[in-house]
Design a protein around this motif. Structure first.
Motif, PDB file in Angstrom:
ATOM      1  N   GLY A 180      42.763  52.178  40.472  1.00 49.23           N
ATOM      2  CA  GLY A 180      43.353  53.397  41.442  1.00 49.23           C
ATOM      3  C   GLY A 180      43.989  52.866  42.846  1.00 49.23           C
ATOM      4  O   GLY A 180      44.455  53.666  43.396  1.00 49.23           O
ATOM      5  N   GLU A 181      43.862  51.762  43.102  1.00 51.37           N
ATOM      6  CA  GLU A 181      44.644  51.304  44.504  1.00 51.37           C
ATOM      7  C   GLU A 181      44.795  49.754  44.492  1.00 51.37           C
ATOM      8  O   GLU A 181      44.129  49.119  43.841  1.00 51.37           O
ATOM      9  N   ALA A 182      45.250  49.263  45.707  1.00 53.12           N
ATOM     10  CA  ALA A 182      45.327  47.725  45.761  1.00 53.12           C
ATOM     11  C   ALA A 182      43.872  47.043  45.796  1.00 53.12           C
ATOM     12  O   ALA A 182      42.944  47.789  46.358  1.00 53.12           O
ATOM     13  N   TRP A 183      43.916  46.036  45.074  1.00 53.88           N
ATOM     14  CA  TRP A 183      42.510  45.539  45.246  1.00 53.88           C
ATOM     15  C   TRP A 183      42.709  43.857  45.640  1.00 53.88           C
ATOM     16  O   TRP A 183      42.626  43.007  44.751  1.00 53.88           O
ATOM     17  N   PRO A 184      43.221  43.457  46.989  1.00 56.27           N
ATOM     18  CA  PRO A 184      43.523  42.301  47.196  1.00 56.27           C
ATOM     19  C   PRO A 184      42.554  41.163  47.391  1.00 56.27           C
ATOM     20  O   PRO A 184      41.385  41.797  47.901  1.00 56.27           O
ATOM     21  N   GLY A 185      42.677  39.917  47.233  1.00 56.82           N
ATOM     22  CA  GLY A 185      41.433  39.055  47.808  1.00 56.82           C
ATOM     23  C   GLY A 185      40.727  38.903  46.864  1.00 56.82           C
ATOM     24  O   GLY A 185      39.448  38.405  47.029  1.00 56.82           O
ATOM     25  N   SER A 186      40.766  39.209  45.309  1.00 60.90           N
ATOM     26  CA  SER A 186      39.848  39.404  44.429  1.00 60.90           C
ATOM     27  C   SER A 186      39.365  38.005  43.599  1.00 60.90           C
ATOM     28  O   SER A 186      40.386  37.155  43.662  1.00 60.90           O
ATOM     29  N   LEU A 187      38.253  37.855  43.271  1.00 63.44           N
ATOM     30  CA  LEU A 187      37.921  36.644  42.452  1.00 63.44           C
ATOM     31  C   LEU A 187      38.868  36.413  41.063  1.00 63.44           C
ATOM     32  O   LEU A 187      39.189  35.492  40.989  1.00 63.44           O
ATOM     33  N   VAL A 188      39.201  37.668  40.538  1.00 60.67           N
ATOM     34  CA  VAL A 188      39.946  37.896  39.378  1.00 60.67           C
ATOM     35  C   VAL A 188      41.362  36.987  39.793  1.00 60.67           C
ATOM     36  O   VAL A 188      41.893  36.083  38.820  1.00 60.67           O
ATOM     37  N   ASP A 189      42.167  37.645  40.508  1.00 60.75           N
ATOM     38  CA  ASP A 189      43.365  36.920  41.043  1.00 60.75           C
ATOM     39  C   ASP A 189      43.451  35.628  41.384  1.00 60.75           C
ATOM     40  O   ASP A 189      44.073  34.781  41.036  1.00 60.75           O
ATOM     41  N   TRP A 190      42.124  35.361  42.082  1.00 66.11           N
ATOM     42  CA  TRP A 190      42.260  33.728  42.493  1.00 66.11           C
ATOM     43  C   TRP A 190      42.068  33.012  41.428  1.00 66.11           C
ATOM     44  O   TRP A 190      42.423  31.950  41.315  1.00 66.11           O
ATOM     45  N   SER A 191      41.099  33.173  40.457  1.00 65.56           N
ATOM     46  CA  SER A 191      40.643  32.487  39.436  1.00 65.56           C
ATOM     47  C   SER A 191      42.008  32.457  38.457  1.00 65.56           C
ATOM     48  O   SER A 191      42.284  31.205  37.721  1.00 65.56           O
ATOM     49  N   TYR A 192      42.725  33.443  38.150  1.00 66.67           N
ATOM     50  CA  TYR A 192      44.035  33.160  37.431  1.00 66.67           C
ATOM     51  C   TYR A 192      45.047  32.290  38.081  1.00 66.67           C
ATOM     52  O   TYR A 192      45.648  31.311  37.615  1.00 66.67           O
ATOM     53  N   ALA A 193      45.328  32.598  39.352  1.00 69.29           N
ATOM     54  CA  ALA A 193      46.471  31.968  40.075  1.00 69.29           C
ATOM     55  C   ALA A 193      46.210  30.469  40.394  1.00 69.29           C
ATOM     56  O   ALA A 193      46.821  29.820  40.355  1.00 69.29           O
ATOM     57  N   ALA A 194      44.896  30.222  41.028  1.00 69.30           N
ATOM     58  CA  ALA A 194      44.552  29.006  41.261  1.00 69.30           C
ATOM     59  C   ALA A 194      43.841  28.238  40.410  1.00 69.30           C
ATOM     60  O   ALA A 194      44.326  26.898  40.582  1.00 69.30           O
ATOM     61  N   LEU A 195      43.022  28.623  39.467  1.00 67.60           N
ATOM     62  CA  LEU A 195      42.395  27.894  38.571  1.00 67.60           C
ATOM     63  C   LEU A 195      43.230  27.814  37.103  1.00 67.60           C
ATOM     64  O   LEU A 195      42.848  26.975  36.226  1.00 67.60           O
ATOM     65  N   GLY A 196      44.112  28.827  36.971  1.00 67.09           N
ATOM     66  CA  GLY A 196      44.652  29.146  35.508  1.00 67.09           C
ATOM     67  C   GLY A 196      43.470  29.415  34.619  1.00 67.09           C
ATOM     68  O   GLY A 196      43.596  29.248  33.365  1.00 67.09           O
ATOM     69  N   ALA A 197      42.758  30.298  34.995  1.00 69.52           N
ATOM     70  CA  ALA A 197      41.671  30.743  34.198  1.00 69.52           C
ATOM     71  C   ALA A 197      41.967  32.029  33.864  1.00 69.52           C
ATOM     72  O   ALA A 197      42.895  32.879  34.115  1.00 69.52           O
ATOM     73  N   LEU A 198      41.515  32.318  32.401  1.00 71.53           N
ATOM     74  CA  LEU A 198      41.746  33.794  31.670  1.00 71.53           C
ATOM     75  C   LEU A 198      40.674  34.539  32.319  1.00 71.53           C
ATOM     76  O   LEU A 198      39.744  34.652  32.061  1.00 71.53           O
ATOM     77  N   ALA A 199      41.263  35.580  33.537  1.00 72.14           N
ATOM     78  CA  ALA A 199      40.464  36.061  34.418  1.00 72.14           C
ATOM     79  C   ALA A 199      40.462  37.647  34.076  1.00 72.14           C
ATOM     80  O   ALA A 199      41.519  38.140  33.920  1.00 72.14           O
ATOM     81  N   MET A 200      39.377  38.283  34.137  1.00 77.75           N
ATOM     82  CA  MET A 200      39.314  39.619  33.870  1.00 77.75           C
ATOM     83  C   MET A 200      38.282  40.364  34.681  1.00 77.75           C
ATOM     84  O   MET A 200      37.178  39.855  34.685  1.00 77.75           O
ATOM     85  N   GLU A 201      38.220  41.689  34.949  1.00 82.26           N
ATOM     86  CA  GLU A 201      37.209  42.368  35.575  1.00 82.26           C
ATOM     87  C   GLU A 201      36.768  43.413  34.574  1.00 82.26           C
ATOM     88  O   GLU A 201      37.687  44.102  34.013  1.00 82.26           O
ATOM     89  N   VAL A 202      35.606  43.642  33.938  1.00 79.09           N
ATOM     90  CA  VAL A 202      34.858  44.345  33.222  1.00 79.09           C
ATOM     91  C   VAL A 202      34.232  45.533  33.902  1.00 79.09           C
ATOM     92  O   VAL A 202      33.253  45.530  34.948  1.00 79.09           O
ATOM     93  N   GLY A 203      34.750  46.904  33.903  1.00 79.06           N
ATOM     94  CA  GLY A 203      34.192  47.944  34.439  1.00 79.06           C
ATOM     95  C   GLY A 203      33.049  48.423  33.479  1.00 79.06           C
ATOM     96  O   GLY A 203      33.242  49.221  32.478  1.00 79.06           O
ATOM     97  N   VAL A 204      31.714  47.978  33.864  1.00 81.51           N
ATOM     98  CA  VAL A 204      30.813  48.304  33.004  1.00 81.51           C
ATOM     99  C   VAL A 204      30.509  49.660  32.913  1.00 81.51           C
ATOM    100  O   VAL A 204      30.288  50.051  31.675  1.00 81.51           O
ATOM    101  N   TRP A 205      30.615  50.586  34.042  1.00 83.91           N
ATOM    102  CA  TRP A 205      30.482  52.068  34.001  1.00 83.91           C
ATOM    103  C   TRP A 205      31.776  52.582  34.105  1.00 83.91           C
ATOM    104  O   TRP A 205      32.810  51.974  34.548  1.00 83.91           O
ATOM    105  N   GLY A 206      31.960  53.648  33.543  1.00 81.22           N
ATOM    106  CA  GLY A 206      33.095  54.763  33.383  1.00 81.22           C
ATOM    107  C   GLY A 206      32.830  56.050  32.816  1.00 81.22           C
ATOM    108  O   GLY A 206      31.985  56.315  32.316  1.00 81.22           O
TER     109      GLY A 206
END
Length: 408
Positions: A180-206
């Motif tokens: 619900g807001e910008a989330w810059p500097g994240s591990l997910v974005d860096w892993s995807y853009a820099a490593l070419g990894a299939l990166a995802m955040e899993v919201g364990v709770w909700g």
């Protein structure tokens, strides 16, 4: 960090004013405040012009240093998920760190991932309850993640996640959408853009993890400008339903007036611990249900390359024509992200002494192969004696090399 510039460090932190062993939220009446009570008295909404009463919204605490402000210089620290290089410059304030990877934790993790063949990155955190793809930045089209060609993969992964966990997720969402807001500097974005990894955040709770008797509120896929008559957001409505229908209303402390030096009309209340941010202990098994199965499913379906030598490979005297293509036997793609040159599938021909290449490339960058995908055909014209052996090698960052020996 000296957040308020008074020469002292962390001297004005939140306080347990009502001595109930919880530090919750605090409202201070202020005619210029940004918040007003919503239809559901537990929640707040954005105040409208000319409306009263209005409130400032803070953590529970006193003016410890006597400067007329509340909790403005609490214990400092860096939010590690804002300390990675992609989008780091978008973060304002001290929580992103003085420079990207400035913290020993993030620096060590980045070095570990760079030293390995990192195919998948799952970050288990947050309380949105969804599977979120890269895309913590908002604004310029130059920053849009994931890339268009990778969207079908993330769409399919959202379906697989929903099937394993039983959660409501009708489509893929980016990190910014889920939070619900910008989330810059994240591990997910860096892993995807820099490593070419299939990166995802899993919201364990909700709010939809623990089902109620009624259909859950589809909080994260509703038009954000369409609010119910109570004025609260869809996300708050979902949390309110969870609280009322599964917890009997227990877990939210109604707003209570409190004496506060330097302010009038102060209230304390809000979500208690083990409710909004973390699941109650008795709900933890439901919050974890299906997550290990989803992770194992990803591991089982990683890309597996296979070199297929085509039947029209042939020889006429010492002249040989060799044809081959590469298959991805896994259901996940051979790579994602913008770093195609570093994470692409490469096809290489290795020749032995006595063999001469007359046409074709010794090494070719194929690019990414989709799940169950097949590359174009590649051919080589060779001059080779009888019994000569050549090797065709397909390799990528995400899978072991596939090697075929050919006697043309």
């Amino acid at each position: 960090i000296d957040d308020d510039g008074d020469g002292k460090l962390d001297e004005d932190a939140p306080d347990d004013l009502d001595k109930n062993d919880m530090i919750l939220e605090m409202l201070i009446e202020d005619p210029t405040g940004a918040w007003a009570p919503a239809g559901d008295a537990r929640f707040l909404r954005a105040a409208r012009e000319g409306e009263a009463p209005r409130f400032r919204r803070l953590r529970e605490g006193a003016d410890d240093d006597g400067d007329g402000l509340f909790n403005e210089d609490g214990p400092g620290g860096v939010l590690l998920d804002h300390n990675f290089p992609i989008g780091w410059e978008d973060v304002r304030g001290s929580e992103s760190g003085p420079w990207p990877l400035s913290e020993p934790d993030t620096d060590a993790l980045a070095k570990l991932m760079l030293a390995r063949r990192t195919a998948v990155v799952l970050v288990f955190q947050a309380n949105h309850g969804l599977l979120a793809s890269p895309g913590g930045r908002v604004g310029s089209a130059d920053h849009v993640l994931p890339m268009g060609e990778d969207e079908p993969t993330y769409r399919r992964l959202a379906e697989v996640f929903a099937a394993h966990t039983g959660r409501l997720q009708p489509r893929a969402v980016t990190l910014a959408e889920a939070r619900g807001e910008a989330w810059p500097g994240s591990l997910v974005d860096w892993s995807y853009a820099a490593l070419g990894a299939l990166a995802m955040e899993v919201g364990v709770w909700g709010p939809a993890v623990q089902p109620s008797a009624r259909e859950p509120v589809n909080a994260f896929f509703r038009d954000s400008e369409t609010l119910p008559s109570s004025g609260i957001t869809a996300v708050e409505e979902a949390w309110a339903r969870w609280l009322d229908e599964t917890r009997g209303g227990i877990g939210f402390l109604d707003w209570q007036p409190i004496e506060l030096a330097g302010a009038s009309g102060a209230l304390v209340g809000g979500w208690e611990r083990d409710t909004l941010q973390n699941p109650p202990l008795d709900v933890l098994p439901q919050a974890l249900a299906g997550l290990s199965d989803f992770t194992l499913d990803l591991a089982r379906n990683l890309p597996r390359l296979e070199v297929e030598v085509l039947r029209d490979t042939k020889r006429e005297g010492r002249v040989c024509l060799v044809k081959a293509r590469v298959k991805n036997l896994g259901t996940l793609p051979s790579g994602v992200g913008p770093g195609a040159q570093t994470s692409s599938v490469r096809l290489r021909l290795e020749i032995t002494p006595g063999v001469t290449l007359r046409a074709g490339q010794l090494e070719t960058v194929i690019g990414h192969l989709p799940g169950r995908g097949v590359s174009d055909e590649f051919s080589w014209l060779l001059i080779a004696p009888e019994g000569a052996v050549v090797r065709i090698v397909a390799e990528s960052s995400w899978s072991p090399p596939s090697v075929r020996e050919v006697r043309p």
